[in-house]
Design a protein around this motif. Structure first.
Motif, PDB file in Angstrom:
ATOM      1  N   ILE A  65      41.327  40.646  37.605  1.00  0.00           N
ATOM      2  CA  ILE A  65      42.521  39.660  37.689  1.00  0.00           C
ATOM      3  C   ILE A  65      41.790  38.246  38.040  1.00  0.00           C
ATOM      4  N   THR A  91      45.434  39.586  33.056  1.00  0.00           N
ATOM      5  CA  THR A  91      46.153  39.642  34.296  1.00  0.00           C
ATOM      6  C   THR A  91      47.003  41.263  34.177  1.00  0.00           C
ATOM      7  N   LEU A 141      46.402  43.751  37.155  1.00  0.00           N
ATOM      8  CA  LEU A 141      47.544  44.201  38.158  1.00  0.00           C
ATOM      9  C   LEU A 141      47.882  45.694  37.884  1.00  0.00           C
TER      10      LEU A 141
END
Length: 348
Positions: free
Chosen positions: A192, A155, A159
């Motif tokens: 992601i 993640t 991001l």
């Protein structure tokens, strides 16, 4: 370049990627990545120019570092677990090192610094290979080892890459650097959603390849490498200018173009997984990328010189470049959204 040498190098690129795809052993996967790297280095340095040699050197050192990290991590994992199988990366240190090395290979933030500088020093066709084909083997390894990777790490990588890719391209005037930051941002979208729906990562990769191929081939057809050059494309080829603007908007993810499809599904999946904040940040990061795509569209369509040219109209000169790859990739980059259910069935 001699056509026989070119055929050998392109065959080696295909062999390296296929070897990595087909392997379940870390040594074979590493071998495929090395063949890939060694095959593209002569293509990168074929123009005997200091900028190209510098880009080739940077790329080789970066890829060699990543390959050494992969070999060290897989050896460490085999030493601890007794297994060379890629699906059995149970040691957390080894899995983290593998992810860091593969992120360095494909240019994920914060290991992205080599990507814009290397792409800027290459010609457009080699840059196209670097931005598309060279991503396939490392991404295949990431997908195969995804179950052993910390979800929080994926993640953060996704991001960060999306934010850096959007933010870094804002003030660029060199088209190859803009496409490099575009690549970083799209890799973030693939990362992601990898832990939740790997098929959406595959969908995003396929659409990214179509859109990036159309963009690079268009720039090659019009010999444009700087933002200012785009203002003169309209007088050469009005139709190509219109389709290029649409391809750039597709890269930005605007409906009803193909680029909207993966972003739509990825945001939907993140929301379904109970991550509305991450989905919101991804959507806002996509707006940053959309801004510099709109800058390119503005330069092409709204900054035409008011003076009538007195030179020979260049669009009347027949081109010797192959038009089928450009036409095919442009159609795929623009028109796949209406057949979204069929595309989803293919990748799931």
């Amino acid at each position: 370049m001699n056509p026989y040498v070119l055929m050998t190098l392109l065959s080696s690129l295909g062999l390296g990627t296929t070897l990595t795809f087909a392997s379940s052993h870390w040594l074979l996967a590493w071998m495929g990545l090395e063949i890939n790297t060694l095959a593209i280095v002569p293509l990168m340095a074929q123009h005997h120019h200091p900028r190209a040699v510098e880009a080739t050197t940077k790329y080789f050192l970066t890829q060699a570092t990543a390959a050494a990290m992969i070999l060290f991590a897989s050896t460490t994992n085999a030493w601890i677990t007794g297994e060379w199988d890629m699906n059995d990366v149970s040691n957390p240190i080894a899995s983290t090192m593998v992810v860091a090395a593969l992120a360095l290979k494909i240019g994920l933030a914060p290991m992205h610094f080599w990507m814009p500088e290397v792409l800027q020093g290459l010609d457009l066709l080699t840059g196209l290979i670097l931005s598309t084909w060279q991503k396939l083997a490392p991404l295949a390894l990431i997908i195969q080892t995804a179950q052993a990777i910390d979800p929080l790490l994926l993640t953060i990588l996704g991001l960060t890459s999306t934010l850096v890719g959007g933010w870094g391209g804002l003030n660029q005037t060199q088209l190859r650097k803009i496409l490099a930051y575009s690549s970083i941002a799209h890799m973030g979208w693939m990362m992601i959603v990898l832990q939740y729906a790997p098929q959406l990562t595959l969908l995003a990769l396929v659409t990214y390849i179509f859109m990036t191929s159309a963009t690079f081939l268009t720039l090659k057809a019009s010999s444009a490498t700087k933002l200012g050059t785009l203002a003169t494309i309209w007088s050469k080829s009005p139709i190509l200018t219109a389709t290029t603007a649409l391809v750039l908007l597709s890269l930005g993810g605007l409906p009803p173009l193909t680029g909207f499809m993966p972003k739509w599904f990825i945001l939907q999946e993140l929301t379904n997984q109970g991550l509305p904040l991450v989905a919101t940040m991804m959507a806002l990061a996509a707006l940053l990328s959309l801004y510099f795509y709109l800058r390119l569209c503005y330069a092409m369509t709204l900054t035409i010189s008011p003076n009538t040219t007195t030179s020979t109209t260049p669009w009347r000169i027949r081109t010797t470049q192959a038009s089928f790859p450009l036409a095919f990739s442009t159609v795929m980059a623009l028109g796949l959204l209406p057949v979204t259910p069929a595309v989803v069935m293919l990748v799931t």
